[in-house]
Motif scaffolding. Structure first.
Motif, PDB file in Angstrom:
ATOM      1  N   LEU A   1      -0.615  -0.861 -10.810  1.00  0.00           N
ATOM      2  CA  LEU A   1      -1.473  -0.156  -9.861  1.00  0.00           C
ATOM      3  C   LEU A   1      -2.784  -0.910  -9.773  1.00  0.00           C
ATOM      4  CD1 LEU A   1      -1.184   3.624 -10.884  1.00  0.00           C
ATOM      5  CD2 LEU A   1       0.202   2.337  -9.234  1.00  0.00           C
TER       6      LEU A   1
ATOM      7  N   ILE B   1       0.922  -1.658  -6.411  1.00  0.00           N
ATOM      8  CA  ILE B   1       0.398  -0.785  -5.365  1.00  0.00           C
ATOM      9  C   ILE B   1      -1.086  -1.082  -5.209  1.00  0.00           C
ATOM     10  CG2 ILE B   1       0.010   1.591  -4.594  1.00  0.00           C
ATOM     11  CD1 ILE B   1       2.931   1.168  -4.873  1.00  0.00           C
TER      12      ILE B   1
ATOM     13  N   PHE C   1      -4.954   1.684  -4.775  1.00  0.00           N
ATOM     14  CA  PHE C   1      -4.411   2.937  -5.300  1.00  0.00           C
ATOM     15  C   PHE C   1      -5.480   4.028  -5.330  1.00  0.00           C
ATOM     16  CE2 PHE C   1      -3.257   6.011  -8.558  1.00  0.00           C
ATOM     17  CZ  PHE C   1      -1.999   6.379  -8.093  1.00  0.00           C
TER      18      PHE C   1
ATOM     19  N   LEU D   1       5.216   7.979  -7.754  1.00  0.00           N
ATOM     20  CA  LEU D   1       5.210   6.895  -8.738  1.00  0.00           C
ATOM     21  C   LEU D   1       6.473   6.893  -9.589  1.00  0.00           C
ATOM     22  CD1 LEU D   1       1.519   6.866  -9.950  1.00  0.00           C
ATOM     23  CD2 LEU D   1       2.693   5.141  -8.559  1.00  0.00           C
TER      24      LEU D   1
ATOM     25  N   THR E   1       0.840  -1.195   0.000  1.00  0.00           N
ATOM     26  CA  THR E   1       0.000   0.000   0.000  1.00  0.00           C
ATOM     27  C   THR E   1       0.879   1.251   0.000  1.00  0.00           C
ATOM     28  OG1 THR E   1      -0.133   0.044   2.400  1.00  0.00           O
ATOM     29  CG2 THR E   1      -1.877  -1.138   1.234  1.00  0.00           C
ATOM     30  N   GLU E   2       0.258   2.352  -0.418  1.00  0.00           N
ATOM     31  CA  GLU E   2       0.974   3.632  -0.451  1.00  0.00           C
ATOM     32  C   GLU E   2       1.529   3.985   0.928  1.00  0.00           C
ATOM     33  OE1 GLU E   2      -1.314   6.814  -2.700  1.00  0.00           O
ATOM     34  OE2 GLU E   2      -2.641   5.102  -2.874  1.00  0.00           O
TER      35      GLU E   2
END
Ligand code: C2E
Ligand code: MG
Ligand code: MG
Ligand code: MG
Length: 289
Positions: free
Chosen positions: A200, A179, A182, A192, A152-153
């Motif tokens: 993504l 990811i 997103f 990114l 995850t981010e």
């Protein structure tokens, strides 16, 4: 009076908090023996190639059936296990099980299907992560490129430099990176370019409002276009309707995952379902053009 209702409200939240921390303690207690009691299992949800209409990959999703508490969602117990460290042994179980399944699929002739595993935050911070992955891949005689890690981010934004190094090492080892969820993090898009990943996964919260919310449709289309500009693949999560599938296909989304195509599959049923899907998809023509 205002004062009284204020106090009532305080009591109300207090009771809720108390209840939450009680069930948290209960879950923690039951987690301790969950592995040795074999209460965990993995289910597998297909990801569909939107051009070919075939199954491209699977996402391994953990399930916990507690003898005392019944079925508990990973959204509930993963954050708890993450806090108290129990996630480490759970993650080891997940990786071992997913790799065993991937090897089994390979031996049944599913040579192109890849397996995605959700990484926990602790796993991502573990300095031995890359070595551990190399060894499990080797032991099961897998191709590293058949294993995809979903991050995850928030996990990568916590310590950017270290995350960048880890991601690079994972890619050097041949693994694929995606990811997850997103668009739900609050990070800037410039990350990114700083972090090189392969894919993504557009969060379900965007997909679920197609075709009713034109904002979310525009956002989804923009995410797909942006990803392609950056040479990233795009997967849409939580696709539940034909309209959503059609919209994603029209906007060149590469892969889709969701109840419209297939719910997560029990381990014992996986090969049968995959064989059936191989035949079904071209016939049913579920992917609209
Ligand atoms: P996620 O990785 O974003 O997984 C997607 C979730 O959406 C899964 O829930 C999946 O069952 C569900 N889903 C798939 N298609 C649809 C659909 O069409 N509609 C709806 N409403 N839902 C759909 P699940 O299995 O309950 O997992 C929840 C979250 O728990 C996952 O979100 C992931 O963050 C975490 N998780 C699951 N398995 C693992 C694991 O093995 N390790 C770790 N660290 N986290 C896991
Ligand atoms: Mg995921
Ligand atoms: Mg996701
Ligand atoms: Mg999600």
């Amino acid at each position: 009076t205002a004062k009284e209702s204020g106090r009532d409200q305080y009591c109300y939240y207090d009771a809720q908090l108390e209840e939450a921390s009680q069930s948290k303690r209960l879950i923690e207690k039951e987690l301790v023996n969950a592995i040795s009691n074999s209460e965990f299992r993995l289910v597998y949800q297909p990801k569909i190639d939107m051009i070919k209409g075939t199954v491209n990959g699977l996402e391994a999703l953990i399930r916990w059936r507690s003898t005392k508490l019944g079925d508990i969602s990973p959204d509930v117990f993963i954050p708890i296990a993450e806090q108290n460290g129990q996630i480490t042994s759970i993650s080891d179980f997940v990786m071992e099980e997913a790799c065993t399944k991937l090897a089994e699929l390979q031996s049944h002739g599913f040579k192109h299907i890849n397996m995605a595993v959700n990484l926990s935050a602790r796993q991502f911070k573990d300095r031995e992560l890359v070595d551990k992955l190399r060894s499990v891949i080797k032991r099961h005689r897998l191709k590293p490129s058949h294993l995809e890690l979903e991050l995850t981010e928030t996990m990568i934004m916590e310590d950017k430099e270290r995350a960048r190094t880890t991601l690079r090492k994972l890619q050097e080892a041949g693994l694929k990176l995606a990811i997850d969820d997103f668009g739900t993090g609050y990070s800037s898009l410039s990350y990114l370019q700083y972090f090189r990943v392969d894919k993504l996964k557009v969060d379900r919260s965007f997909v679920m409002n197609i075709p009713d919310n034109s904002n979310d449709m525009e956002l989804t289309a923009a995410i797909i276009a942006l990803a392609h500009k950056l040479n990233l693949q795009v997967v849409a999560e939580g696709v539940e309707t034909e309209a959503q599938s059609g919209f994603l296909n029209d906007n060149n989304c590469d892969e889709a995952q969701g109840y419209f195509f297939c719910k997560p599959i029990e381990s014992d049923d996986l090969i049968d379902v995959l064989l059936k899907m191989e035949k079904q998809y071209p016939l049913e023509n579920k992917i609209s053009n």
